[in-house]
Write an enzyme that holds these catalytic residues in place. Sequence first.
Site, PDB file in Angstrom:
ATOM      1  N   GLU A  14      11.249 -10.302  -3.031  1.00 42.47           N
ATOM      2  CA  GLU A  14      10.393 -11.537  -2.646  1.00 42.47           C
ATOM      3  C   GLU A  14       8.840 -11.216  -2.877  1.00 42.47           C
ATOM      4  O   GLU A  14       8.284 -11.742  -2.086  1.00 42.47           O
ATOM      5  CB  GLU A  14      10.680 -12.053  -1.133  1.00 42.47           C
ATOM      6  N   GLU A  23      20.226 -12.675  -1.513  1.00 40.50           N
ATOM      7  CA  GLU A  23      20.315 -12.923  -0.217  1.00 40.50           C
ATOM      8  C   GLU A  23      20.717 -14.428  -0.141  1.00 40.50           C
ATOM      9  O   GLU A  23      20.502 -15.170  -1.085  1.00 40.50           O
ATOM     10  CB  GLU A  23      18.939 -12.875   0.479  1.00 40.50           C
TER      11      GLU A  23
HETATM   12  C1  BG6 Z   1      14.183 -13.075   3.183  1.00 40.22           C
HETATM   13  C2  BG6 Z   1      13.805 -11.702   3.341  1.00 40.22           C
HETATM   14  O1  BG6 Z   1      12.918 -13.746   3.022  1.00 40.22           O
HETATM   15  O2  BG6 Z   1      14.885 -13.649   4.243  1.00 40.22           O
HETATM   16  C3  BG6 Z   1      14.470 -11.037   4.370  1.00 40.22           C
HETATM   17  O3  BG6 Z   1      13.912 -10.930   2.217  1.00 40.22           O
HETATM   18  C4  BG6 Z   1      14.723 -11.604   5.629  1.00 40.22           C
HETATM   19  O4  BG6 Z   1      13.841  -9.739   4.692  1.00 40.22           O
HETATM   20  C5  BG6 Z   1      15.521 -12.996   5.229  1.00 40.22           C
HETATM   21  O5  BG6 Z   1      14.872 -11.085   6.805  1.00 40.22           O
HETATM   22  C6  BG6 Z   1      15.678 -13.747   6.364  1.00 40.22           C
HETATM   23  O6  BG6 Z   1      14.365 -14.553   7.045  1.00 40.22           O
HETATM   24  P1  BG6 Z   1      14.057 -14.249   8.400  1.00 40.22           P
HETATM   25  O7  BG6 Z   1      12.530 -14.696   8.523  1.00 40.22           O
HETATM   26  O8  BG6 Z   1      14.979 -15.310   9.102  1.00 40.22           O
HETATM   27  O9  BG6 Z   1      14.424 -12.930   8.747  1.00 40.22           O
END
Ligand code: BG6
Length: 471
Positions: A165, A370
Site C-alpha cells: 500500500e 488483502e
Molecule cells: C490495509 C493494510 O490497509 O488494511 C493492513 O495493508 C491493515 O495493514 C488493513 O491492517 C486493515 O486496515 P485496518 O485499519 O482496519 O487495520
Amino acid sequence: MIHKTLKPFPKHFLWGASTSAYQVEGASLEDGKGPSCQDVKKVPEGTSDLKVCADQYHRYKEDIALMAEMGFKTYRFSVSWSRILPEGTGAVNPKGIEYYNNLIDECLKYGIEPLVTMFHFDMPAALDKRGSWSNRESVDWFLNFAKVLFESFGDRVKYWLTINEQNMLTLVGPVIGTLMIPEGCTNILKETYQQNHHMLVAQAKAMALCHELLPNAKIGPAPNISVVYSASCKPEDTLAAQNFNAIRNWLYLDMAVYGVYNNLVWSYLEEHDAVPVFAPGDEEALKNGRPDFIGFNYYTTSTAQASDGTEKEGKKADQQKADGIPGVYKGFRNPNLLTTEFGWEIDPLGFRATMREIYSRYHLPMIVTENGLGAYDKLTEDKKVHDPYRIEYLRKHIEQIRLAITDGCEMMGYCPWSAIDLISTHEGIVKRYGFIYVDREEFDLKTMNRYRKDSFYWYKKVIASNGEDLA
Ligand code: BG6
C-alpha cells in the site's frame, strides 16, 4: 455482463490469507530486532501497543498448522526490515534470518507457498532518524535489504511483493504512523511525493534485482486499489472521479507496469510546486523494473463528486475514508452501500469492477493480497466465534472473483486479511479480521490461545472445493 455459464477457478489458484510482521509477530525488540517506526510511534489512545500483537514470533508453528488445516495454498506475510537489519543497513541479525527461515520452512512443510511482502509499513527507526524515504539514500537502503532477502530466502520463496500500500503511505501516512516529514519543511505535498518517488524507484530497482538474482521467482507491487465511482452522471463529477482514480490508483500501477508518471497526477503536482526531483538514472530505472503480476488490496470503492473547495484534506481520513482534496474531488457517501461496524462501505460488485479495470489497463495476472471485514468478534463461553457477517462478506467477494474470471481477468490467488487476528493499523485488536481468534484484549493478554472461528471451517470448505462450495 450477465454470464450464463461461469468459468471455474484455475486449478492452481492460490487460496490463502495475509498478515504483516508489525501487526502479528510481537517480540518487537527480541532476539536482536531493532525498533521500527511502529515501535516508536505514539499509538492511538485506547489501543494496544505493538509489543506482543498475536505473538506469532513464538507461536508460528501452531499458526501455520492451523493454516494448513484450512488447506492454505499460500500464506502472505511480511518480513520485518529491522529484524533482519536492526539498523536498517549494516550488520545482519542472524536470529532474524533464522526466524524467517523457520517460518518459510514451516510453510513449505505443509505445501504452503510463502508470498513474502518486503515492506509493510515498518521502516526501521534507525532509518527514520536518517530521514526515512525523504533521504535519497533510501533507494539504496531498500535495495540492500532486498538483496539480503533474495540471497537468504530466494532458494525457497517464489513469490515476492515489494511495498504494501504505497498509495496509502503517501495519502494517509500519519494515520498509519509512517509519514516522516523533516523539520522545517514548508511544502509537505512536495516532500511526500518526493518520498513516494524514492519508493517508486526503490521498487523498480528491487523488481529488476529480483529478476537478475532469481530468474524463476515472480515479483509484483501491492497497492490498495479500488475504483472510484462518479457520484452522478454530471460531467463535473466524472472528471473528479478520474482525478481521484489517478491520484489514488493509477499513479502506482502505471509506474510499476509502464515506468511512467500518470499525466493527471503530474499536472496536479505541477500545480502545487510538488513535482519530484529525478536523480540521474531514475528514468531508466523506473522503466527497467517490470512486475510479473499485480498484487492488490481491496476493501471497498470510493465515490467522488466535483470539488467545491470546502474539502478538509486529512479529515476523517484512513485507508478507505476520505473527505476529499481541494480542487481535485470531494468525497461522497455512496447511498447504495452498507457499511461495516467500523464505517467502511461494503462493495463486492465494486471488487469485480476493480479487477476488470486493472486487467484492462495492464493485462497482467492478479492476486488479491488483502480483502476482509473488521468486526468486534466475541468468544463465547464454549470457545466458539460465530462470525456469519464475515462469511457473508467473503462469500460475496469470492463470487465476484469468479465473475471476473468469467469476464476474462487472469486471477492467480486470493489472500483475505487476515489469516489470524492481529492489531489493526489504528484501531487496536478489537477490530478483528482473522479466521483464527486470538484470546487477548486490548490491554489484557489473557491466554493468547487460538480458536477456530466459524469462518475458519467455512473457508476450509471453500478451499477444498476450489471455490465451488461457498454455502
Ligand atoms: C490495509 C493494510 O490497509 O488494511 C493492513 O495493508 C491493515 O495493514 C488493513 O491492517 C486493515 O486496515 P485496518 O485499519 O482496519 O487495520
